[in-house]
Design a protein around this motif. Structure first.
Motif, short mmCIF file in Angstrom:
data_model
loop_
_atom_site.label_atom_id
_atom_site.label_comp_id
_atom_site.label_asym_id
_atom_site.label_seq_id
_atom_site.Cartn_x
_atom_site.Cartn_y
_atom_site.Cartn_z
N LYS A 64 0.48 -0.82 -14.22
CA LYS A 64 -0.53 0.05 -13.61
C LYS A 64 -1.27 0.94 -14.62
O LYS A 64 -2.40 1.35 -14.38
CB LYS A 64 0.11 0.91 -12.53
CG LYS A 64 1.16 1.88 -13.04
CD LYS A 64 1.71 2.71 -11.90
CE LYS A 64 2.76 3.70 -12.42
NZ LYS A 64 3.29 4.54 -11.33
N ARG B 62 11.36 1.69 2.97
CA ARG B 62 10.95 3.09 3.19
C ARG B 62 12.15 4.02 3.17
O ARG B 62 12.12 5.10 2.55
CB ARG B 62 10.22 3.23 4.53
CG ARG B 62 8.74 2.93 4.47
CD ARG B 62 8.04 3.22 5.77
NE ARG B 62 8.32 4.58 6.28
CZ ARG B 62 7.68 5.11 7.31
NH1 ARG B 62 6.76 4.41 7.96
NH2 ARG B 62 7.95 6.31 7.71
N GLN C 171 2.34 1.26 -3.62
CA GLN C 171 1.16 2.13 -3.81
C GLN C 171 0.17 1.54 -4.81
O GLN C 171 -0.26 2.19 -5.76
CB GLN C 171 1.60 3.54 -4.22
CG GLN C 171 2.43 4.23 -3.15
CD GLN C 171 2.80 5.65 -3.52
OE1 GLN C 171 2.74 6.06 -4.67
NE2 GLN C 171 3.20 6.43 -2.53
N ASN D 267 13.52 4.29 -0.34
CA ASN D 267 12.56 5.02 -1.16
C ASN D 267 12.66 6.52 -0.91
O ASN D 267 12.44 7.34 -1.81
CB ASN D 267 11.15 4.54 -0.85
CG ASN D 267 10.32 4.35 -2.11
OD1 ASN D 267 10.85 4.16 -3.19
ND2 ASN D 267 9.01 4.40 -1.96
N SER E 222 -4.09 -4.82 -3.50
CA SER E 222 -3.32 -5.10 -2.28
C SER E 222 -4.02 -6.15 -1.42
O SER E 222 -3.38 -7.06 -0.89
CB SER E 222 -3.12 -3.82 -1.46
OG SER E 222 -2.32 -2.89 -2.15
N ASN F 299 0.81 -1.21 0.00
CA ASN F 299 0.00 0.00 0.00
C ASN F 299 0.85 1.28 0.00
O ASN F 299 0.52 2.24 -0.69
CB ASN F 299 -0.93 -0.01 1.21
CG ASN F 299 -1.98 1.08 1.14
OD1 ASN F 299 -2.75 1.15 0.19
ND2 ASN F 299 -2.01 1.94 2.14
N ASN F 300 1.93 1.27 0.78
CA ASN F 300 2.72 2.49 0.97
C ASN F 300 3.97 2.58 0.10
O ASN F 300 4.36 3.68 -0.30
CB ASN F 300 3.13 2.62 2.44
CG ASN F 300 1.95 2.67 3.38
OD1 ASN F 300 0.85 3.08 2.98
ND2 ASN F 300 2.13 2.23 4.60
#
Length: 425
Positions: free
Chosen positions: A385, A173, A128, A176, A134, A124-125
């Motif tokens: 996507k 994270r 995305q 990123n 998801s 999700n994060n």
């Protein structure tokens, strides 16, 4: 204040921080917990003081709970499981009864449910993805053999799966955001991840390879090396402290374990890799029952193991999953987060498939790498996507795979219940 903010940020990473994440966590707690409660309350398989090892699928529940396992493979896990065991005994009134088993099982449920939340956070994060994609990937992952078994099994793999999932999400994270892995995270990762399974300490250092322009700046290289050196130093010191600084004993035991767990088996190498290493952590295979006894041969018991797949459909299923992950790497070959997952996975390929350590029971090692599958599948969806037709095809295909996986694994679990009813009531 800065320390408090870091602590709160850490809590947000580990625990659900949104309503959706909280719902996912509670959903898995209820589903896994019902299964764990049923098994712990009605059968003795989770912890039976007469069974030293291998009661089901080669998990060493009693040995892990009592001692943390062998120091040569699980160097610091005795400290960890001393706390788990003492807590369970405190709840059960110092009795090794159904309440004791229930506490162990429900702790495992909470841990695996938290690990599943980490997968959702990543999808999700970091990637995305749309929510419905998801959730489908998470449902698929939640039905994996590894997750089902570890959700009621007190083992090192149970907690390793959470720690690796958390560290993978945390490091993704940081990379990123073009930030570096902190000293604290390096030390905690080395102690907790390497402490439960010594070979996994390498995975704590893989993200350093992907920090921004690290190979073009000597200062950054020096800082990264110092983080690895300090964290490895802390780990080694704690490990030696447990060994009473008897290093030779460690080398002797390691050699014995490698000889024991890497000998060729009758099963062909390709089938052990496909049925157990690749597939056995996702899709149950056939079961076989063997006769076992404890060390003193005063108690004989039945143990359950996985056989290789017996029809073409499971092999086809495993092949499709493997092709999807390879396709994901091909479509995202410039993405450093994808390569971080690939290197993590190939480290286990090296240990189990090349060196053949524990390959004959590699279906128990899923806690070390199984989280890579849903994340690579997530990256595959990400690569399409903007293309509606391929995205629809992928979504439909994964939905069919999920239905088949759920049906097969639920059926096999019913066979597992029959085994428990017959021998562990």
């Amino acid at each position: 204040m800065k320390l408090l903010n870091k602590f709160l940020s850490f809590l947000k990473i580990v625990f659900p921080s949104t309503k959706t994440e909280a719902f996912i966590f509670l959903f898995f707690v209820v589903v896994y917990g019902a299964n764990a409660w049923f098994i712990a309350d009605n059968f003795s398989i989770i912890y039976d003081d007469r069974i030293p090892w291998d009661g089901y699928f080669s998990f060493d529940n009693r040995a892990i709970v009592q001692t943390g396992g062998g120091f040569e493979r699980h160097p610091l896990s005795n400290y960890f499981f001393d706390v788990v065991r003492d807590f369970a005994l405190w709840i059960s009134g110092n009795r090794y009864d159904s309440v004791f088993r229930l506490v162990l099982a429900l702790l495992s449920t909470l841990i695996i449910s938290l690990a599943n939340v980490q997968i959702f956070k990543y999808l999700n994060n970091i990637i995305q993805l749309p929510l419905k994609i998801s959730l489908l990937i998470l449902a698929f992952y939640g039905l994996f053999v590894t997750n089902i078994l570890l959700s009621f099994t007190p083992e090192t793999y149970t907690y390793t799966l959470l720690f690796l999932s958390v560290f993978n999400y945390y490091s993704a994270r940081k990379i990123n955001e073009d930030k570096t892995i902190s000293f604290g995270a390096s030390i905690l990762g080395s102690v907790f991840i390497g402490g439960l399974t010594i070979t996994n300490i390498v995975k704590v250092y893989i993200p350093f390879l992907f920090e921004k322009k690290i190979f073009w700046n000597w200062k950054k290289i020096g800082i990264a090396v110092s983080k690895m050196a300090v964290s490895a130093g802390v780990f080694i010191f704690l490990f030696l402290l447990r060994l009473d600084f008897n290093v030779q004993n460690f080398f002797n035991k390691t050699g014995e374990q490698y000889d024991k767990f890497s000998k060729p088996k009758v099963t062909p190498l390709w089938d052990m890799i496909s049925s157990w290493f690749l597939g056995g952590n996702i899709l149950f295979s056939n079961f076989e029952i063997r006769d076992y006894h404890n060390k003193d041969k005063t108690f004989y018991y039945k143990a359950l193991f996985m056989d290789v797949y017996s029809s073409v459909v499971p092999y086809l299923f495993v092949t499709i999953i493997l092709l999807m992950t390879i396709w994901a790497v091909f479509k995202n070959h410039k993405n450093k987060l994808v390569w971080m997952l690939v290197i993590t996975f190939f480290f286990d390929v090296l240990i189990h498939c090349v060196l053949k350590f524990g390959l004959h029971t590699s279906y128990i090692y899923g806690g070390h790498f199984v989280f890579v599958y849903p994340l690579l599948i997530g990256w595959l969806f990400f690569s399409f996507k903007e293309k509606k037709l391929p995205l629809t095809f992928l979504y439909g295909s994964l939905l069919i795979l999920t239905v088949y996986l759920g049906f097969t694994n639920f059926y096999r679990m019913s066979e597992f219940y029959q085994f428990l009813e017959t021998y562990y009531r």
